[in-house]
Design an enzyme around this catalytic site. Structure first.
Site, PDB file in Angstrom:
ATOM      1  N   ALA A   1       7.800  -2.366  -9.867  1.00  0.00           N
ATOM      2  CA  ALA A   1       6.705  -1.763 -10.632  1.00  0.00           C
ATOM      3  C   ALA A   1       5.826  -0.967  -9.681  1.00  0.00           C
ATOM      4  O   ALA A   1       5.734  -1.276  -8.488  1.00  0.00           O
ATOM      5  CB  ALA A   1       5.882  -2.825 -11.354  1.00  0.00           C
TER       6      ALA A   1
ATOM      7  N   VAL B   1       7.032  -3.552  -4.972  1.00  0.00           N
ATOM      8  CA  VAL B   1       5.980  -2.627  -5.396  1.00  0.00           C
ATOM      9  C   VAL B   1       6.334  -1.206  -4.974  1.00  0.00           C
ATOM     10  O   VAL B   1       6.601  -0.937  -3.801  1.00  0.00           O
ATOM     11  CB  VAL B   1       4.619  -3.026  -4.800  1.00  0.00           C
ATOM     12  CG1 VAL B   1       3.536  -2.043  -5.260  1.00  0.00           C
ATOM     13  CG2 VAL B   1       4.256  -4.449  -5.215  1.00  0.00           C
ATOM     14  N   LYS B   2       6.335  -0.306  -5.944  1.00  0.00           N
ATOM     15  CA  LYS B   2       6.645   1.100  -5.698  1.00  0.00           C
ATOM     16  C   LYS B   2       5.366   1.847  -5.309  1.00  0.00           C
ATOM     17  O   LYS B   2       4.373   1.807  -6.035  1.00  0.00           O
ATOM     18  CB  LYS B   2       7.273   1.727  -6.942  1.00  0.00           C
ATOM     19  CG  LYS B   2       8.590   1.079  -7.354  1.00  0.00           C
ATOM     20  CD  LYS B   2       9.109   1.614  -8.676  1.00  0.00           C
ATOM     21  CE  LYS B   2       9.468   3.084  -8.604  1.00  0.00           C
ATOM     22  NZ  LYS B   2      10.053   3.572  -9.871  1.00  0.00           N
ATOM     23  N   ILE B   3       5.447   2.526  -4.178  1.00  0.00           N
ATOM     24  CA  ILE B   3       4.309   3.278  -3.659  1.00  0.00           C
ATOM     25  C   ILE B   3       4.718   4.738  -3.469  1.00  0.00           C
ATOM     26  O   ILE B   3       5.688   5.023  -2.754  1.00  0.00           O
ATOM     27  CB  ILE B   3       3.839   2.719  -2.302  1.00  0.00           C
ATOM     28  CG1 ILE B   3       3.517   1.223  -2.395  1.00  0.00           C
ATOM     29  CG2 ILE B   3       2.651   3.508  -1.777  1.00  0.00           C
ATOM     30  CD1 ILE B   3       2.270   0.891  -3.160  1.00  0.00           C
TER      31      ILE B   3
END
EC number: 4.1.2.-
Length: 220
Positions: free
Chosen positions: A58, A84-86
């Site tokens: 996400a 975690v997508k950054i």
């Protein structure tokens, strides 16, 4: 090789998880928004659909590093083990470095060049997601970008891996795998296209016709 579904459609994930050997599910803000559900409601349901061993991704929404870090911690608290997508911006790279120290696994997203992807990996991202079709749409070569990024990671950041995204056709996905890509995420329509080949159904119908003509049944 890891295969992911790029969706927030829980029902489809539940259905396809019984068919495809999926490693997990990727999402992004647009996908979550299209589901019309709160991210805090849909993420637990997606995790349940893929099981405890499935990997869920996400994305943060903040534009500054500190905000990204805070949102990443909220996501981690809600779904332990989430990736975690950054977005790989200057602020995103700073956030990835902090999150690496915090023990939160990240994916560098919105990658349009091999150099950009390498920076994400060097900052500490475990996964790097080049946008194959979007690179093509801007006049670039998405598969070439994947090839270059894959080679760079093997030489300079072997602990990181390419997770290619943004596909419009099965051919694009296969070309990525042939280029040595270790993982891909597919939208539902492309995943279905990989399986739904009209010639397959015709072949099965021919087998049934011949068997029934000889033995009066379509079963063994």
């Amino acid at each position: 090789m890891e295969l992911y579904l790029d969706t927030a459609n829980v029902a489809e994930v539940e259905r396809l998880a019984h068919i495809f050997p999926i490693a997990g599910v990727t999402t992004n803000p647009s996908i979550i928004a299209a589901s019309k559900e709160s991210i805090w409601e849909v993420l637990p349901r997606l995790q349940k659909a893929i099981g405890d061993e499935g990997i869920l991704f996400a994305q943060t929404m903040s534009r500054d590093a500190q905000g990204m870090v805070e949102e990443a911690k909220r996501l981690r608290d809600a779904i332990p083990g989430i990736v975690v997508k950054i977005p790989v911006t200057s602020e995103g790279l700073a956030a990835i470095k902090i999150l690496k120290k915090e023990g939160i696994t990240t994916l560098g997203t919105a990658v349009y060049s091999a150099a950009q992807g390498l920076l994400a990996a060097l900052a500490g991202a475990k996964y790097v997601a080049p946008y194959v079709n979007r690179v093509d749409a801007q006049g670039g070569d998405g598969i070439r970008t994947v090839q270059e990024l894959q080679a760079l990671l093997e030489m300079h950041a072997p602990e990181s891996m390419v997770l290619a995204a943004s596909f419009k056709t099965p051919r694009q996905a296969l070309d990525c795998l042939l280029a040595g890509c270790e993982s891909i995420t597919l939208p539902l329509d492309v995943a279905q296209q990989m399986l739904n080949t009209p010639a397959v159904e015709s072949a099965i119908e021919k087998f049934e016709h011949d068997w029934n003509a000889a033995f009066g049944t379509t079963h063994l």
